[in-house]
Structure formats: structure tokens, C-alpha cells
Design a protein around this motif. Structure first.
Motif, PDB file in Angstrom:
ATOM      1  N   TYR A 150       1.087  -1.017   0.453  1.00 41.27           N
ATOM      2  CA  TYR A 150       0.202   0.127  -0.064  1.00 41.27           C
ATOM      3  C   TYR A 150       0.894   1.297  -0.118  1.00 41.27           C
ATOM      4  N   ALA A 151       2.093   0.962   0.465  1.00 40.33           N
ATOM      5  CA  ALA A 151       2.847   2.086   0.669  1.00 40.33           C
ATOM      6  C   ALA A 151       3.592   2.560  -0.530  1.00 40.33           C
ATOM      7  N   VAL A 152       4.309   2.094  -1.461  1.00 40.75           N
ATOM      8  CA  VAL A 152       4.958   2.129  -2.206  1.00 40.75           C
ATOM      9  C   VAL A 152       3.964   2.075  -3.165  1.00 40.75           C
ATOM     10  N   ASP A 153       2.612   1.839  -3.463  1.00 35.30           N
ATOM     11  CA  ASP A 153       2.193   2.375  -4.377  1.00 35.30           C
ATOM     12  C   ASP A 153       1.112   3.571  -4.291  1.00 35.30           C
ATOM     13  N   ASN A 154       0.995   4.229  -2.824  1.00 39.15           N
ATOM     14  CA  ASN A 154       0.191   5.394  -2.502  1.00 39.15           C
ATOM     15  C   ASN A 154       1.263   6.617  -3.080  1.00 39.15           C
ATOM     16  N   LEU A 155       3.183   6.164  -2.090  1.00 36.24           N
ATOM     17  CA  LEU A 155       3.803   7.121  -2.236  1.00 36.24           C
ATOM     18  C   LEU A 155       4.243   7.968  -3.778  1.00 36.24           C
ATOM     19  N   ASP A 156       3.780   8.843  -3.886  1.00 36.27           N
ATOM     20  CA  ASP A 156       4.037  10.203  -4.774  1.00 36.27           C
ATOM     21  C   ASP A 156       5.406  10.408  -4.838  1.00 36.27           C
ATOM     22  N   ALA A 157       6.083   9.743  -5.023  1.00 38.89           N
ATOM     23  CA  ALA A 157       7.701   9.859  -5.480  1.00 38.89           C
ATOM     24  C   ALA A 157       8.465   9.624  -6.979  1.00 38.89           C
TER      25      ALA A 157
END
Length: 207
Positions: A150-157
Motif C-alpha cells: 500500500y505504501a509504495v503504491d500510494n507514494l508520490d515519488a
């Protein structure tokens, strides 16, 4: 003839009520009385009297039937009101646009994993795969696989930017060649950037 001779030879006048014209008027305006006078005074021939009797009988039956038959009363149906006419469209609108269900709440662990991923990305310029591994590692953050994903899918990076910052660090601190930096950036034991991200970093290194 309507006038007859008496015994003295004088002409006897026929009473007016026995004259044909009077009987005809009675038949027209007062059919029952005219019919009686026609038969009593034997006005007209026998065949004419029978025909007139039949005609007057039929006429009387029709007249009496019309007189005593009640006329149907007309009832006016009330027109539907504006409110009743507008109600179906309101129901259609309510059916066509149901209230959306609220989005499910995000678990606290997922929110924490996203905050930690952002911190690593902003300060250590890690790749997407590197962040996931760090978040789930038993020597790292120990988040669940679901929370880390969830974190890497929703991180704006911007991972191209992260790869370039890593490449500059290797170039400045370890004086590595561009090809060595490329290998380090894409290695599964190194930074784990994609080939495209590593190519972007090498192409934009300072000359």
C-alpha cells in the motif's frame, strides 16, 4: 260525405268532433284520444284505421320508453395534481442516483508504512523495490507485506530523480565510473532501480 239528409229532407251538419280534420289533429297532438275517435266514429277505411293504430302504438311505446328512461349522469374525473405528476420523476431521480457508500477506512499500519516510505524516499533516495524491502525486512521496519505494498503504491515519488541522486552520490564519494554506477543502481544486492531509471540517472550525471 260528412253531411247527411234528415227525414224532412234538410241537410244535417256533421259535428266538428266527427270531422276528419279534427280526428287528424287529435291523432297528431293527442294520439290516444285521436285513436279512440277514429274507431268510434269509424273515420277512414278499416285498413287505414288498422295501419294508423299500429303506427301510433309503436310511436307511443317509443315515446314512453324515452320519457321514463333515466339519462346517465356524467362524472368528471379529477385531473392529477402537479405534485402527483412530479412524484414519479422524483422517484426516478432517487433511483438513478443512489448515495455512494463511504470509502473504507485505511488501517493505521498502512498509514504508518506510507509515512516511513516517504521519509526514506526524501532522505535516502531509495527505489520502489528498495523501499518495499526495507519496509518488510525483519532487520528493517517489519511492516506486513500488505502495508508495504500500500505504501509504495500510494507514494508520490519521482524514482528517476532518486536514481540520479544516488548516482551523483556514488560518483562524488566513491569516484565510480558510469557503468559501475549503472550496475550498482540496478543490482538486486544494490539499489534495485529499474533499467530505465538507471539509464536516466547515467544520462544526467554531471560531466
Amino acid at each position: 260525405m260528412n253531411e247527411e239528409m234528415n227525414n224532412g229532407g234538410s241537410v244535417e251538419k256533421t259535428p266538428f268532433y266527427k270531422k276528419n280534420w279534427f280526428v287528424i289533429l287529435l291523432i297528431i297532438f293527442i294520439p290516444p284520444a285521436g285513436l279512440i275517435m277514429m274507431w268510434v266514429n269509424k273515420q277512414f277505411g278499416k285498413t287505414a284505421r288498422i295501419v294508423l293504430t299500429i303506427v301510433l302504438a309503436i310511436y307511443s311505446i317509443i315515446w314512453l320508453t324515452t320519457l321514463f328512461t333515466p339519462k346517465p349522469t356524467q362524472t368528471t374525473q379529477p385531473e392529477p395534481t402537479t405534485q402527483s405528476q412530479a412524484q414519479p420523476s422524483a422517484n426516478v431521480s432517487a433511483t438513478a442516483a443512489p448515495t455512494p457508500e463511504p470509502a473504507p477506512a485505511v488501517p493505521t499500519e498502512y498509514k504508518s508504512a506510507l509515512k516511513k516510505a516517504k521519509s526514506y524516499s526524501d532522505t535516502m533516495y531509495m527505489s520502489k523495490q528498495g523501499l518495499y524491502d526495507q519496509l518488510t525486512s525483519e532487520y528493517g521496519e517489519k511492516f506486513s507485506a500488505e502495508a508495504a505494498q500500500y505504501a509504495v503504491d500510494n507514494l508520490d515519488a519521482d524514482y528517476n530523480y532518486n536514481a540520479l541522486q544516488k548516482a551523483k552520490s556514488y560518483q562524488e564519494t566513491m569516484a565510480m565510473s558510469p557503468e559501475a554506477i549503472r550496475d550498482q543502481l540496478t543490482s538486486e544486492y544494490g539499489e534495485k532501480f529499474t533499467q530505465e531509471e538507471a539509464d536516466y540517472a547515467i544520462a544526467n550525471l554531471p560531466q
